[in-house]
Write an enzyme that holds these catalytic residues in place. Structure first.
Site: not given
Length: 316
Positions: A101, A131, A229
């Site tokens: 992203c 991430e 998340s």
């Protein structure tokens, strides 16, 4: 038999964000360009329905790069990867497409810039989340210290307390993160923060919609995956904002109807990797059991769009 009345509060924004939309599009365009199979390192986004749909089209999901053959393209998930992963792909002369992203990439660039300026990083994030692993992997070992809670801040032993900067995972609870940031600033007054908050617009917007909806609802259901998340944070935000029953459901089949007996108002939202088709499925399940009045709860309008990498826009 008449159905009991129910107000169904529908959060907006909800569901897919621009980064998820782009990541899915990248896999679909790669399959169109190179044919199947196309390999994807880690789930492209955290949603089993989405992953299974792409698998049916010819995507092969693996956890590590060494599970991929050299002669097929590989895609890196929206969560981002450590620097070592594209380096290994280049060394093996693989065709790869990075679906990270752009808002996660922004955090990577930020970390690299602070590192170049001689600052040690503190990352606010969840240990083991892809991430967090990807962001910490942008810098050499020991250059990023991880904290999850304000309590963790007390245990930090930085190289130089005067030479620190902080970054965050993009999918955290806005309120929880503010508490950790306050603890960091109290202990390390010289710590440097991001120019613009790292928690992404989509995470923030979805949490704001839940906060607005929670006081109106007897229960809130968040459509999302247990390893997502941002979806799990929505459940926590709903509970904290005053809704006594906030639950995560992957699909309509997961709804605990007995727990909802006697409710008169239910809020529905979805994590950023949950497709609208699953939200519609949940709404239809309520309509089958209740006389539903839909109540939109709109707190923001989203019109963000991210371009796919140039390699997919060029002809094969």
């Amino acid at each position: 038999m008449t159905k009991p009345p129910l107000s169904l509060h529908l959060a907006a924004p909800r569901g897919f964000c621009a980064g998820v939309d782009r990541a899915i599009k990248i896999v679909e365009m790669a399959l169109q360009k190179w044919g199947a199979p196309v390999y994807v390192r880690h789930e492209i986004v955290h949603n089993r329905f989405v992953v299974d749909g792409l698998r049916e089209k010819g995507a092969v999901f693996v956890e590590e790069l060494d599970e991929c053959p050299e002669d097929r393209p590989v895609i890196f998930s929206a969560h981002g990867v450590p620097k070592s992963v594209p380096a290994a792909a280049q060394a093996r002369e693989m065709v790869y497409v990075d679906a990270t992203c752009p808002l996660v990439s922004k955090v990577h660039i930020e970390a690299a810039r602070h590192h170049e300026n001689g600052l040690q990083m503190v990352m606010i994030g969840h240990a083991g989340h892809p991430e967090t692993v990807g962001t910490m992997g942008q810098l050499p070992e020991g250059e990023v210290l991880l904290v999850e809670t304000p309590e963790d801040v007390a245990g930090l032993t930085p190289r130089d307390p005067e030479r620190l900067a902080f970054i965050t995972q993009t999918t955290l609870s806005v309120d929880d993160t503010a508490e950790v940031v306050a603890a960091l600033k109290a202990r390390f007054p010289a710590i440097v923060g991001p120019h613009k908050e790292d928690i992404c617009y989509a995470t923030t917007n979805r949490q704001e919609a839940v906060k607005a909806m929670a006081p109106l609802c007897d229960a809130i259901l968040v459509v999302g995956a247990p390893n997502s998340s941002n979806s799990k944070r929505l459940v926590e935000v709903g509970a904290r904002a005053g809704c006594s029953y906030a639950q995560l459901v992957q699909r309509a089949a997961d709804i605990d109807w007995r727990a909802l007996e006697g409710v008169r108002s239910v809020g529905i939202t979805a994590g950023a990797s949950a497709p609208e088709v699953l939200i519609a499925e949940v709404i239809d399940a309520f309509k089958a059991r209740y006389d539903v009045t839909e109540v939109p709860v709109v707190t923001a309008e989203e019109n963000v769009e991210f371009k796919v990498p140039r390699v997919l826009r060029e002809p094969a």
